[in-house]
Structure formats: structure tokens, C-alpha cells
Design a protein around this motif. Structure first.
Motif, PDB file in Angstrom:
ATOM      1  N   ILE A  23       0.855  -1.180   0.000  1.00 46.16           N
ATOM      2  CA  ILE A  23       0.000   0.000   0.000  1.00 46.16           C
ATOM      3  C   ILE A  23       0.893   1.234   0.000  1.00 46.16           C
ATOM      4  CG2 ILE A  23      -1.895  -1.164   1.229  1.00 46.16           C
ATOM      5  CD1 ILE A  23      -1.058   0.518   3.731  1.00 46.16           C
ATOM      6  N   PRO A  24       0.403   2.347  -0.538  1.00 53.52           N
ATOM      7  CA  PRO A  24       1.191   3.578  -0.446  1.00 53.52           C
ATOM      8  C   PRO A  24       1.211   4.065   1.001  1.00 53.52           C
ATOM      9  CG  PRO A  24      -0.946   4.019  -1.431  1.00 53.52           C
ATOM     10  CD  PRO A  24      -0.849   2.533  -1.244  1.00 53.52           C
ATOM     11  N   ILE A  25       2.356   4.568   1.434  1.00 52.02           N
ATOM     12  CA  ILE A  25       2.466   5.109   2.785  1.00 52.02           C
ATOM     13  C   ILE A  25       2.998   6.541   2.699  1.00 52.02           C
ATOM     14  CG2 ILE A  25       3.399   4.822   5.109  1.00 52.02           C
ATOM     15  CD1 ILE A  25       3.617   1.840   4.579  1.00 52.02           C
ATOM     16  N   PRO A  26       2.078   7.469   2.456  1.00 51.21           N
ATOM     17  CA  PRO A  26       2.487   8.880   2.445  1.00 51.21           C
ATOM     18  C   PRO A  26       2.699   9.373   3.870  1.00 51.21           C
ATOM     19  CG  PRO A  26       0.124   8.698   2.135  1.00 51.21           C
ATOM     20  CD  PRO A  26       0.667   7.296   2.183  1.00 51.21           C
ATOM     21  N   PRO A  27       3.175  10.608   4.044  1.00 50.71           N
ATOM     22  CA  PRO A  27       3.328  11.164   5.397  1.00 50.71           C
ATOM     23  C   PRO A  27       1.996  11.125   6.151  1.00 50.71           C
ATOM     24  CG  PRO A  27       4.397  12.578   3.785  1.00 50.71           C
ATOM     25  CD  PRO A  27       3.645  11.540   3.009  1.00 50.71           C
ATOM     26  N   LYS A  28       2.088  11.115   7.470  1.00 54.78           N
ATOM     27  CA  LYS A  28       0.910  10.957   8.329  1.00 54.78           C
ATOM     28  C   LYS A  28      -0.169  12.002   8.032  1.00 54.78           C
ATOM     29  CE  LYS A  28      -0.524  10.552  13.135  1.00 54.78           C
ATOM     30  NZ  LYS A  28      -0.123  10.504  14.519  1.00 54.78           N
ATOM     31  N   ASP A  29       0.210  13.254   7.798  1.00 50.20           N
ATOM     32  CA  ASP A  29      -0.801  14.280   7.541  1.00 50.20           C
ATOM     33  C   ASP A  29      -1.559  14.004   6.239  1.00 50.20           C
ATOM     34  OD1 ASP A  29       1.598  14.934   6.142  1.00 50.20           O
ATOM     35  OD2 ASP A  29       0.972  17.025   5.978  1.00 50.20           O
ATOM     36  N   ILE A  30      -0.901  13.422   5.255  1.00 47.40           N
ATOM     37  CA  ILE A  30      -1.568  13.054   3.999  1.00 47.40           C
ATOM     38  C   ILE A  30      -2.519  11.875   4.240  1.00 47.40           C
ATOM     39  CG2 ILE A  30      -1.233  12.241   1.630  1.00 47.40           C
ATOM     40  CD1 ILE A  30      -0.204  15.083   2.050  1.00 47.40           C
ATOM     41  N   GLN A  31      -2.093  10.910   5.057  1.00 44.74           N
ATOM     42  CA  GLN A  31      -2.979   9.788   5.395  1.00 44.74           C
ATOM     43  C   GLN A  31      -4.250  10.304   6.067  1.00 44.74           C
ATOM     44  OE1 GLN A  31      -1.026   6.442   7.449  1.00 44.74           O
ATOM     45  NE2 GLN A  31       0.922   7.325   6.777  1.00 44.74           N
ATOM     46  N   GLU A  32      -4.092  11.199   7.021  1.00 44.55           N
ATOM     47  CA  GLU A  32      -5.251  11.742   7.739  1.00 44.55           C
ATOM     48  C   GLU A  32      -6.141  12.544   6.809  1.00 44.55           C
ATOM     49  OE1 GLU A  32      -3.077  13.603  10.896  1.00 44.55           O
ATOM     50  OE2 GLU A  32      -3.179  11.799  12.151  1.00 44.55           O
TER      51      GLU A  32
END
Length: 157
Positions: free
Chosen positions: A136-145
Motif C-alpha cells: 500500500i502507499p504510505i504517504p506522510p501521516k498528515d496526507i494519510q489523515e
């Protein structure tokens, strides 16, 4: 997923042993809860003796559940309480919530149903190895949120 999460499955205490079930107070779930939504309760419970004498184990609140077999194979749920499950459910929990957000895992897997169940092989089932290898893609936490908020806004009335 396997590099960033703990992925485990549960078990079913022997149905023939009433001391594993009668008057149990430990929540226990079957894969029929995997209906692409949050799960807040269960109607089935096992005893401490049932837990000890089976491969059932606790999954933490905010774990993503994935059905491994049957009619709900590849479908997900988001666990909103600590519970045990049967062997037909994989539980996925982030190892580091500063890197990977649990709710993001759930939303990504919920939208990946067809990818998860393609090429299942001769047994036509998911397994823990396939889930651990799933990318899965794991972007920075703020992008995930942000992704979670945007995704949820798509379904607002």
C-alpha cells in the motif's frame, strides 16, 4: 503491510466444550462482521478457559479486520473495541502510529477488495502471508489523515 504492521489471525475454542463458551465475557467475532464498516459490538463471547485453550487471541481496538475465506473474503471491518476473532479473520494493527495510521490502513484495504482477491491460487482464500506481502502507499501521516477525511466526505449525506 508486513513491514509496518502486525498481522495475526484468531481461533475458535472447541464448540463441544461448554466451559469455553457458557457465561463467557471475552468478545469473539466471526468473519461475517467484515462488511466494510466499523464494528462496535458482538453477540458471541468466550471464556478465559476458551481463550487459553485455543488459538484465539486479542486484537486491539482500531485494528483492521480482513475476512480470509467465505462469502466475505477480502472484505474489511474496523474494530472499535478489544476483541478476539476466529481463524477466518486477519487482524492488522500498525506498529508505529507516527508512520502509519490505523484508519488509513482500513480505508485503503476497503477500497482494495478486488485487488486482494485476485490471484488467490488453488485454495481460493486469503492468508496472512499474502496480506503481509500486500503493498500500500504510505504517504506522510498528515496526507494519510487528509485521505481519511476526504474519503469519508464522499459518503456524507
Amino acid at each position: 503491510l508486513g513491514d509496518f504492521t502486525q498481522i495475526t489471525s484468531g481461533g475458535t475454542p472447541s464448540k463441544g466444550k461448554s466451559e469455553f463458551w457458557n457465561e463467557g465475557d471475552i468478545p469473539w467475532l466471526k468473519s461475517d462482521v467484515c462488511k466494510e464498516k466499523e464494528v462496535y459490538s458482538t453477540s458471541q463471547f468466550i471464556t478465559a478457559k476458551g481463550l487459553k485453550n485455543s488459538s484465539a487471541k486479542f486484537l486491539q481496538k482500531d485494528s483492521t479486520l480482513v475476512a480470509l475465506v467465505g462469502a466475505t473474503k477480502g472484505k474489511t471491518a474496523f474494530l472499535k473495541f478489544k476483541s478476539t476473532t476466529n481463524q477466518n479473520i486477519a487482524g492488522i494493527k500498525t506498529l508505529d502510529d507516527t508512520v502509519l495510521v490505523d484508519k488509513y490502513i482500513y480505508e485503503i484495504l476497503k477500497t482494495s477488495h478486488s485487488i486482494l482477491i485476485n490471484n488467490l491460487g488453488q485454495y481460493d482464500m486469503l492468508n496472512l502471508t499474502k496480506l503481509r506481502e500486500f503493498k500500500i502507499p504510505i504517504p506522510p501521516k498528515d496526507i494519510q489523515e487528509s485521505f481519511i477525511i476526504q474519503f469519508l466526505n464522499l459518503f456524507k449525506d
